[in-house]
Design a protein around this motif. Structure first.
Motif, mmCIF file in Angstrom:
data_model
loop_
_atom_site.group_PDB
_atom_site.id
_atom_site.type_symbol
_atom_site.label_atom_id
_atom_site.label_comp_id
_atom_site.label_asym_id
_atom_site.label_seq_id
_atom_site.Cartn_x
_atom_site.Cartn_y
_atom_site.Cartn_z
ATOM 1 N N PHE A 254 0.848 -1.180 0.000
ATOM 2 C CA PHE A 254 0.000 0.000 0.000
ATOM 3 C C PHE A 254 0.895 1.245 0.000
ATOM 4 C CE2 PHE A 254 -2.964 -3.108 1.361
ATOM 5 C CZ PHE A 254 -4.254 -2.589 1.349
ATOM 6 N N ALA A 255 0.485 2.260 -0.753
ATOM 7 C CA ALA A 255 1.111 3.579 -0.643
ATOM 8 C C ALA A 255 0.015 4.579 -0.342
ATOM 9 C CB ALA A 255 1.832 3.957 -1.929
ATOM 10 N N ILE A 256 0.305 5.492 0.560
ATOM 11 C CA ILE A 256 -0.655 6.527 0.936
ATOM 12 C C ILE A 256 -0.079 7.882 0.556
ATOM 13 C CG2 ILE A 256 -1.887 7.603 2.849
ATOM 14 C CD1 ILE A 256 -1.617 4.840 4.283
ATOM 15 N N PHE A 257 -0.816 8.612 -0.249
ATOM 16 C CA PHE A 257 -0.404 9.962 -0.627
ATOM 17 C C PHE A 257 -1.168 10.958 0.239
ATOM 18 C CE2 PHE A 257 0.986 9.264 -5.360
ATOM 19 C CZ PHE A 257 1.961 8.394 -4.933
ATOM 20 N N ASN A 258 -0.449 11.638 1.135
ATOM 21 C CA ASN A 258 -1.019 12.687 1.969
ATOM 22 C C ASN A 258 -0.796 14.001 1.229
ATOM 23 O OD1 ASN A 258 -1.769 14.509 3.907
ATOM 24 N ND2 ASN A 258 -0.424 13.724 5.506
ATOM 25 N N ARG A 259 -1.824 14.474 0.579
ATOM 26 C CA ARG A 259 -1.761 15.447 -0.505
ATOM 27 C C ARG A 259 -1.163 14.702 -1.703
ATOM 28 N NH1 ARG A 259 -3.072 20.581 1.015
ATOM 29 N NH2 ARG A 259 -2.871 21.105 3.228
ATOM 30 N N THR A 260 -1.573 15.085 -2.872
ATOM 31 C CA THR A 260 -1.315 14.223 -4.019
ATOM 32 C C THR A 260 -0.949 15.015 -5.261
ATOM 33 O OG1 THR A 260 -3.580 14.293 -4.895
ATOM 34 C CG2 THR A 260 -3.174 12.758 -3.085
ATOM 35 N N HIS A 261 -0.958 14.305 -6.381
ATOM 36 C CA HIS A 261 -0.729 14.940 -7.681
ATOM 37 C C HIS A 261 -1.801 15.982 -7.997
ATOM 38 C CE1 HIS A 261 -2.656 11.006 -7.819
ATOM 39 N NE2 HIS A 261 -3.331 11.350 -8.897
ATOM 40 N N TYR A 262 -2.900 15.967 -7.263
ATOM 41 C CA TYR A 262 -3.964 16.949 -7.498
ATOM 42 C C TYR A 262 -3.600 18.345 -7.007
ATOM 43 C CZ TYR A 262 -7.028 13.442 -9.348
ATOM 44 O OH TYR A 262 -7.559 12.468 -10.162
ATOM 45 N N GLU A 263 -2.566 18.450 -6.194
ATOM 46 C CA GLU A 263 -2.097 19.778 -5.800
ATOM 47 C C GLU A 263 -1.754 20.622 -7.032
ATOM 48 O OE1 GLU A 263 -1.298 20.809 -2.045
ATOM 49 O OE2 GLU A 263 -3.101 19.629 -2.433
ATOM 50 N N ASN A 264 -1.416 19.928 -8.123
ATOM 51 C CA ASN A 264 -1.008 20.613 -9.347
ATOM 52 C C ASN A 264 -2.174 21.176 -10.155
ATOM 53 O OD1 ASN A 264 2.055 19.972 -9.474
ATOM 54 N ND2 ASN A 264 1.099 18.018 -8.977
ATOM 55 N N VAL A 265 -3.407 20.892 -9.707
ATOM 56 C CA VAL A 265 -4.572 21.537 -10.321
ATOM 57 C C VAL A 265 -5.457 22.153 -9.232
ATOM 58 C CG1 VAL A 265 -4.635 20.207 -12.450
ATOM 59 C CG2 VAL A 265 -5.778 19.297 -10.415
ATOM 60 N N LEU A 266 -4.896 22.301 -8.047
ATOM 61 C CA LEU A 266 -5.625 22.926 -6.943
ATOM 62 C C LEU A 266 -4.847 24.130 -6.422
ATOM 63 C CD1 LEU A 266 -6.701 19.642 -5.103
ATOM 64 C CD2 LEU A 266 -8.207 21.204 -6.337
ATOM 65 N N ILE B 220 -3.390 13.838 -15.783
ATOM 66 C CA ILE B 220 -3.654 13.137 -14.531
ATOM 67 C C ILE B 220 -4.548 11.921 -14.774
ATOM 68 C CG2 ILE B 220 -4.919 13.333 -12.342
ATOM 69 C CD1 ILE B 220 -3.751 16.172 -12.089
ATOM 70 N N ASN B 221 -5.563 12.086 -15.602
ATOM 71 C CA ASN B 221 -6.425 10.945 -15.933
ATOM 72 C C ASN B 221 -5.636 9.840 -16.628
ATOM 73 O OD1 ASN B 221 -9.004 11.569 -14.910
ATOM 74 N ND2 ASN B 221 -9.457 12.915 -16.622
ATOM 75 N N ASN B 222 -4.738 10.227 -17.531
ATOM 76 C CA ASN B 222 -3.915 9.234 -18.226
ATOM 77 C C ASN B 222 -2.955 8.534 -17.275
ATOM 78 O OD1 ASN B 222 -5.110 9.786 -20.705
ATOM 79 N ND2 ASN B 222 -3.585 11.322 -21.275
ATOM 80 N N PHE B 223 -2.394 9.296 -16.355
ATOM 81 C CA PHE B 223 -1.496 8.747 -15.334
ATOM 82 C C PHE B 223 -2.219 7.683 -14.516
ATOM 83 C CE2 PHE B 223 -0.451 9.505 -10.712
ATOM 84 C CZ PHE B 223 0.752 8.812 -10.678
ATOM 85 N N GLU B 224 -3.406 7.997 -14.047
ATOM 86 C CA GLU B 224 -4.155 7.057 -13.219
ATOM 87 C C GLU B 224 -4.625 5.844 -14.017
ATOM 88 O OE1 GLU B 224 -5.786 10.393 -10.022
ATOM 89 O OE2 GLU B 224 -7.170 9.537 -11.496
ATOM 90 N N LYS B 225 -5.000 6.064 -15.268
ATOM 91 C CA LYS B 225 -5.423 4.931 -16.111
ATOM 92 C C LYS B 225 -4.270 3.963 -16.329
ATOM 93 C CE LYS B 225 -7.495 3.777 -20.571
ATOM 94 N NZ LYS B 225 -7.975 4.279 -21.877
ATOM 95 N N TRP C 18 -4.790 24.079 -17.964
ATOM 96 C CA TRP C 18 -5.393 23.292 -16.882
ATOM 97 C C TRP C 18 -6.158 22.099 -17.447
ATOM 98 C CZ3 TRP C 18 -2.854 24.606 -12.937
ATOM 99 C CH2 TRP C 18 -2.468 25.939 -12.728
ATOM 100 N N LYS C 19 -6.786 22.289 -18.596
ATOM 101 C CA LYS C 19 -7.488 21.173 -19.239
ATOM 102 C C LYS C 19 -6.508 20.059 -19.578
ATOM 103 C CE LYS C 19 -10.426 20.024 -23.195
ATOM 104 N NZ LYS C 19 -11.076 20.536 -24.434
#
Length: 292
Positions: free
Chosen positions: A118-130, A165-170, A158-159
């Motif tokens: 398991f890996a836990i991201f406390n704050r994540t790659h989404y910081e880059n669009v937040l 990010i979607n491609n990364f997760e896929k 941003w789009k």
């Protein structure tokens, strides 16, 4: 206490954060919530051991939320029964100079969990669009081609990041990583009360920063960009779960229960069986050990 159904929290259609409650009302007291969490913790701990032996899946658990939403304490309480060899927590803060020499997803790629872990991201790659949307000047630190000023950062930028990010997760999901994304949904009033407690309680003073107040001024902007990001990136292979966060004990139990209920669906995760030849020679091995 009412049974927790992951589907009640999973984002499967467009949502409006202001219409989603930040508190799940229940008649259960804190002791009951903690007891329920303890039950699920034990099950997750056992699952972790089996998954480690199975060694074909990994699990990525992402936490996002406003300051004081309880990410740190939730991670500590939910995963404290895990074997340390099977879980790693990554807290992503402001990118350092080395990280800025790579693309913004690089530091997240290298922190992905190994098979069986398991890996836990406390704050994540989404910081880059937040955070970077609220403070677009931070993007200039990435030294990107054709981005020389904030004015160069257009909506299409941003789009494109959302698509990346979607491609990364896929890609990650297609290679055996099970992804959970949790947004800890905190009310502005509760954040104020928690910040006040940091000032009033000596042992929590160290957590307070004047920067918390400055970021609080951007509350509405953050809510807007969280909502946009969640709506555009909640997929079947990497779903978002919106967890009411005004009650810390309840939010911890909800997160643990969602992980457990969803992981149960992976019925192929089993301990590997010993080779039949090894099994057939158990008595031989026992005799050898007894003689040694």
């Amino acid at each position: 206490m009412k049974s927790i159904d992951p589907n009640d929290f999973k984002v499967t259609e467009k949502i409006s954060l202001e219409k989603i409650p930040t508190l799940l009302k229940t008649k259960a007291d804190d002791d009951e919530k903690v007891a329920k969490l303890d039950e699920v913790q034990a099950k997750l701990s056992d699952l972790q051991d089996v998954m480690y032996a199975h060694n074909k899946y990994s699990v990525l658990i992402c936490f996002q939320g406003m300051d004081t939403s309880g990410k740190d304490s939730l991670i500590r309480e939910v995963f404290k029964e895990f074997n340390p060899r099977g879980v790693v927590v990554h807290s992503f803060k402001t990118p350092n100079s080395s990280e800025l020499e790579h693309d913004y997803l690089w530091r997240h790629y290298i922190a992905l969990p190994e098979k069986g872990k398991f890996a836990i991201f406390n704050r994540t790659h989404y910081e880059n669009v937040l955070v970077t949307r609220v403070h677009p000047e931070y993007v200039l630190n990435e030294n990107l081609p054709d981005i020389n000023s904030v004015e160069d950062i257009k909506p299409k930028f941003w789009k494109k990041r959302i698509e990346q990010i979607n491609n990364f997760e896929k890609h990650v999901a297609e290679n055996g990583t099970i992804i959970f994304k949790f947004y800890l949904h905190l009310s502005k009033d509760e954040q104020r009360d928690r910040l006040l407690r940091r000032l009033e309680k000596g042992k929590h003073n160290w957590k307070f920063s004047p920067g918390d107040l400055k970021e609080r001024e951007h509350w509405d902007e953050y809510q807007k960009y969280y909502q946009q990001a969640i709506n555009k990136t909640s997929t079947s292979h990497a779903p978002w779960y919106i967890v009411p966060a005004d009650d810390k004990e309840m939010s911890r139990y909800i997160v643990a229960k969602i992980i457990w209920e969803e992981m149960k669906k992976y019925t192929d995760i089993k301990e590997p069986e010993l080779d039949e030849k090894i099994k057939a020679n158990f008595d031989v091995y026992k005799k050898e050990l007894e003689k040694s």
